[in-house]
Write an enzyme that holds these catalytic residues in place. Structure first.
Site, short mmCIF file in Angstrom:
data_model
loop_
_atom_site.label_atom_id
_atom_site.label_comp_id
_atom_site.label_asym_id
_atom_site.label_seq_id
_atom_site.Cartn_x
_atom_site.Cartn_y
_atom_site.Cartn_z
N HIS A 201 0.66 -1.11 -0.11
CA HIS A 201 0.08 -0.09 0.07
C HIS A 201 0.93 1.10 -0.13
O HIS A 201 0.51 2.35 -0.69
CB HIS A 201 -0.96 -0.04 1.24
CG HIS A 201 -2.01 -1.03 1.04
ND1 HIS A 201 -2.61 -1.61 2.26
CD2 HIS A 201 -2.86 -1.42 -0.01
CE1 HIS A 201 -3.51 -2.53 1.76
NE2 HIS A 201 -3.80 -2.41 0.19
N ARG A 308 -14.11 1.28 -13.41
CA ARG A 308 -13.96 0.25 -12.50
C ARG A 308 -14.98 0.74 -11.36
O ARG A 308 -14.52 1.23 -10.60
CB ARG A 308 -12.64 -0.11 -11.97
CG ARG A 308 -11.87 -0.83 -12.90
CD ARG A 308 -10.62 -1.04 -12.34
NE ARG A 308 -9.61 -2.24 -12.93
CZ ARG A 308 -8.68 -1.98 -13.79
NH1 ARG A 308 -8.10 -0.71 -14.02
NH2 ARG A 308 -8.11 -2.99 -14.32
N ARG A 344 -18.27 -0.56 -16.58
CA ARG A 344 -18.27 -1.89 -16.08
C ARG A 344 -19.26 -2.11 -14.81
O ARG A 344 -18.88 -1.65 -13.92
CB ARG A 344 -16.88 -2.50 -15.92
CG ARG A 344 -16.78 -3.94 -15.60
CD ARG A 344 -15.59 -4.46 -15.46
NE ARG A 344 -14.70 -4.11 -13.98
CZ ARG A 344 -13.81 -4.47 -13.68
NH1 ARG A 344 -13.12 -5.00 -14.89
NH2 ARG A 344 -13.05 -3.95 -12.52
N GLU A 443 -12.45 -12.29 -20.18
CA GLU A 443 -11.04 -12.58 -19.49
C GLU A 443 -11.10 -13.79 -18.71
O GLU A 443 -10.37 -14.09 -17.86
CB GLU A 443 -11.12 -11.28 -18.39
CG GLU A 443 -12.56 -11.05 -17.68
CD GLU A 443 -12.46 -10.06 -16.69
OE1 GLU A 443 -11.24 -9.46 -16.38
OE2 GLU A 443 -13.73 -9.65 -16.34
N ASN A 466 -5.41 -8.88 -17.78
CA ASN A 466 -4.93 -9.32 -16.39
C ASN A 466 -5.46 -10.53 -16.01
O ASN A 466 -4.68 -11.47 -15.62
CB ASN A 466 -5.41 -8.31 -15.44
CG ASN A 466 -5.04 -6.76 -15.88
OD1 ASN A 466 -4.10 -6.41 -16.62
ND2 ASN A 466 -5.54 -5.87 -15.44
N ASP A 467 -6.82 -10.72 -16.21
CA ASP A 467 -7.37 -12.13 -15.82
C ASP A 467 -7.35 -13.15 -16.76
O ASP A 467 -6.96 -14.29 -16.34
CB ASP A 467 -8.78 -11.72 -15.16
CG ASP A 467 -8.96 -11.12 -14.04
OD1 ASP A 467 -8.43 -11.71 -13.06
OD2 ASP A 467 -9.82 -10.12 -13.93
N ARG A 477 -2.07 -13.52 -10.27
CA ARG A 477 -1.63 -12.25 -10.61
C ARG A 477 -0.97 -11.30 -9.47
O ARG A 477 -0.32 -10.34 -9.71
CB ARG A 477 -2.54 -11.39 -11.36
CG ARG A 477 -3.81 -10.84 -10.80
CD ARG A 477 -4.99 -10.34 -11.59
NE ARG A 477 -5.15 -9.00 -11.51
CZ ARG A 477 -6.27 -8.00 -12.00
NH1 ARG A 477 -7.25 -9.00 -12.42
NH2 ARG A 477 -6.44 -7.07 -11.70
N CYS A 514 -8.64 -3.78 -22.44
CA CYS A 514 -8.53 -2.77 -21.15
C CYS A 514 -7.53 -3.54 -19.88
O CYS A 514 -7.59 -2.66 -19.02
CB CYS A 514 -9.77 -2.52 -20.73
SG CYS A 514 -10.89 -3.94 -20.28
C1 PEP Z 1 -8.50 -7.50 -16.54
O1 PEP Z 1 -8.86 -8.33 -15.69
O2 PEP Z 1 -7.45 -7.20 -17.52
C2 PEP Z 1 -9.17 -6.05 -15.98
C3 PEP Z 1 -9.06 -5.16 -16.88
O3 PEP Z 1 -9.99 -6.30 -14.77
P1 PEP Z 1 -9.64 -6.01 -13.68
O4 PEP Z 1 -7.93 -5.75 -13.84
O5 PEP Z 1 -10.29 -4.95 -12.95
O6 PEP Z 1 -9.71 -7.25 -12.81
MG MG Z 2 -10.67 -8.62 -14.59
#
Ligand code: PEP
Ligand code: MG
Length: 598
Positions: A201, A308, A344, A443, A466-467, A477, A514
């Site tokens: 943090h 988000r 979203r 994702e 990311n997911d 992650r 994204c």
């Molecule tokens: C992702 O998973 O790439 C995404 C944009 O959503 P978040 O990072 O909020 O899980």
């Molecule tokens: Mg995600």
């Protein structure tokens, strides 16, 4: 870690967490002394009074943290203030409080002694667990412990970091998030700590406040002295004590280069993201709160590709109502009109939790009750959000998308609810855009593999890399020990992206990315070559991505993607992509690195 260096210099190497270079005198904070707390025996008749003192200290600490949270929220935004939720949770932990009270009675000791003993045990247990997230919770624990002990012993904090008299670089064993948030920005040039990581943090706060910072310096707070003159390099994670004239000169040059690059990138602000051979890409921004609209405008992005919304829900005691959400969504849309704003729906769970909801602890939260799964079961919460989005859609640039769609059934269920709430609003005579664009995030590997089925029911896809990467490669992650396996250029990932793009285009809809991959310039040509129509990244990344797009041809990007789809090795794809972008936009990669190679 100390490194040998040029004569007179001492170089300490740590983990760079917040970019920038600063130089000045060090202020080394002493580690808190615990000598003030001895196992003082308490008479039987006074034990209840000790428990009362503990309860009062907890109440006072809670007020103090809420006050810090309020200040941070005003200064930096709700997202940053949300980190204090973890501190408030420590104060509400019934097991901790019960254990301290029991110890007071059983061992007949003071509240401060019992609290210190129990809290230290908790912090030690957390820091020994092989999980970065839990280790960071140990730092939350220490932060709160320090505050409670200050109340119990009547002592003031060590140094008032919010009112410093001289500009300085702070060096500390650990700097708690609450201390970081209160740093006197006028006088703190940068900071370094012995402990910490990229995702702590404190690191997140430093980046938000744009204070150069290096963590993980191991023994800096013991080896460095207040008053020493030093240079802190937040790009490479170095602190150089007694920098020589040559070092100062080199850093002067490099900082100037960085400033020149930022100025150069300003030239593309009002220009479109179009390749040399005329391919037009939509470049949008990711935001977390309504106030971020300003940063979107300043970045030169064309609207929002990912709002988000979960950050509207955290850092508070009650859920946001329909009116409040409507106002937040409408505000962003109005500020960015006519550019699109993609809202979203709620993506809670995984690493994002609400303090006001009692969500059971899960063994695998990322595979658990998250995002659309949560919303389809918590229909009251989903209904309020969907009604707010629909009402805000009278600003016709609003679009919406669902996170974590894993199968057609979830998409149909969500769309059925959306239709139900449209009918409700109709019945109430409330206006909305009945033709609002609805998209799905791709994702989860199952969604990418079934993208052709989903594409027939939505107006667009937004790939959450990311997911998608964590689920496809089975790589958490958040876990730094397996971070080397988190590979965006893995051939399997690129094939899933390509499959999604092909399915979207075949169905006549657009597709974007994204996830963080969209904010990494090295990935830009690859993503465009794989067929992305849109990229959405954090506002600070927008100028360099746009600069890059304007210097390349889509045909070159397609050749790169063709190579990647045939290639067996992610490392080779990465090397080819890196070489390509370094050739077409060398200035982007000329970051200050004078000591990196030595
Ligand atoms: C992702 O998973 O790439 C995404 C944009 O959503 P978040 O990072 O909020 O899980
Ligand atoms: Mg995600």
């Amino acid at each position: 870690m100390l490194e040998p260096a040029q004569s007179g210099e001492k170089i300490f190497r740590g983990i760079p967490v917040s970019p920038g270079v600063c130089r000045g005198r060090l202020l080394v904070l002493e580690r808190p002394q615990d000598g003030r707390i001895s196992p003082h025996q308490v008479k039987e008749s006074e034990l209840q009074c000790e428990v009362g003192r503990l309860e009062q200290a907890i109440i006072d600490t809670r007020h103090e943290i809420l006050e810090v949270q309020r200040k941070v929220s005003e200064g930096l935004g709700a997202q940053d203030a949300g980190i204090f939720d973890a501190h408030l949770l420590v104060l509400e932990d019934p097991t901790l409080i019960e254990e301290v009270s029991r110890m007071i009675f059983e061992e007949k000791v003071t509240a401060e002694y019992a609290f210190k003993k129990v809290a230290d045990k908790y912090a030690q247990t957390l820091s020994a667990i092989d999980d970065e997230y839990l280790r960071e919770r140990a730092s939350d624990m220490r932060d709160v412990t320090e505050r409670i002990l200050n109340h119990l012993t009547g002592q003031a904090p060590r140094v008032d970091l919010s009112h410093l008299e001289q500009p300085c670089i702070i060096i500390s064993h650990d700097l708690t998030p609450s201390c970081t948030a209160l740093l006197d920005k006028k006088h703190v040039l940068g900071f370094g700590t012995d402990v910490g990581s990229q995702t702590s943090h404190t690191a997140i706060m430093a980046r938000s406040m744009r204070i150069p910072a290096v963590v993980g310096l191991e023994n800096a707070s013991v080896a460095m002295k207040s008053g020493d003159y030093a240079l802190l390099d937040g790009f490479n994670g170095l602190i150089i004590i007694n920098p020589t004239d040559q070092t100062l000169f080199e850093y002067g040059q490099l900082v100037r280069k960085h400033v020149t690059l930022e100025e150069k990138l300003r030239e593309v602000h009002d220009k479109p993201a179009v390749t040399l051979d005329g391919a037009r890409i939509v470049l949008s921004a990711n935001v977390e709160q309504a106030a971020d609209a300003e940063a979107v405008l300043a970045s030169g992005a064309e609207g929002v590709g990912l709002f988000r919304t979960e950050y509207l829900f955290i850092n508070r005691d009650t859920l946001p109502g329909e009116e409040e959400q409507y106002e937040a969504y409408r505000q962003v849309a109005a500020a960015l009109k006519p550019n699109p704003v993609i809202i979203r729906t709620l993506d809670l769970g995984g690493d994002k939790f609400l303090s006001q909801l009692q969500v059971p602890t899960e063994m695998n939260p990322f595979l658990g009750w998250r995002a659309i799964r949560f919303c389809l079961q918590q229909k009251d919460i989903f209904r309020v959000q969907l009604r707010a989005i629909l009402r805000a859609s009278t600003e016709t640039n609003i679009k919406m998308m669902y996170p974590m769609i894993s199968c057609l059934d979830e998409l149909l269920q969500a769309n059925n609810l959306l239709e139900e709430y449209k009918r409700e609003l109709d019945g109430e005579g409330i206006p909305f855009n009945r033709n609002i664009d609805v998209g799905a995030m791709i994702e989860i590997p199952s969604a990418a593999l079934a993208a052709d089925v989903l594409a027939r029911r939505v107006r667009f896809f937004s790939i959450g890399t990311n997911d998608l990467i964590q689920y496809s490669l089975a790589v958490d992650r958040l876990n730094e020990r397996i971070a080397h396996l988190y590979e965006p250029t893995h051939p399997a990932i690129l094939r899933l992206i390509k499959m999604t793009a092909d399915a979207a285009h075949k169905a006549g809809i657009w597709v974007g990315v994204c996830g963080e991959m969209a904010g990494d310039p090295i990935m830009t040509p690859l993503l465009l070559g794989l067929g992305m129509d849109e990229l959405s990244a954090a506002p600070p990344h927008i100028p360099s991505i746009k600069h890059l797009i304007r210097r390349m041809k889509i045909t070159e990007a397609q050749e790169l993607a063709e190579f990647a789809l045939q290639c067996e090795s992610g490392a080779e794809i990465l090397a080819r992509s890196t070489a390509f972008v370094e050739k077409i936009a060398p200035s982007l990669f000329d970051t200050p690195r004078p000591r990196q190679a030595s």
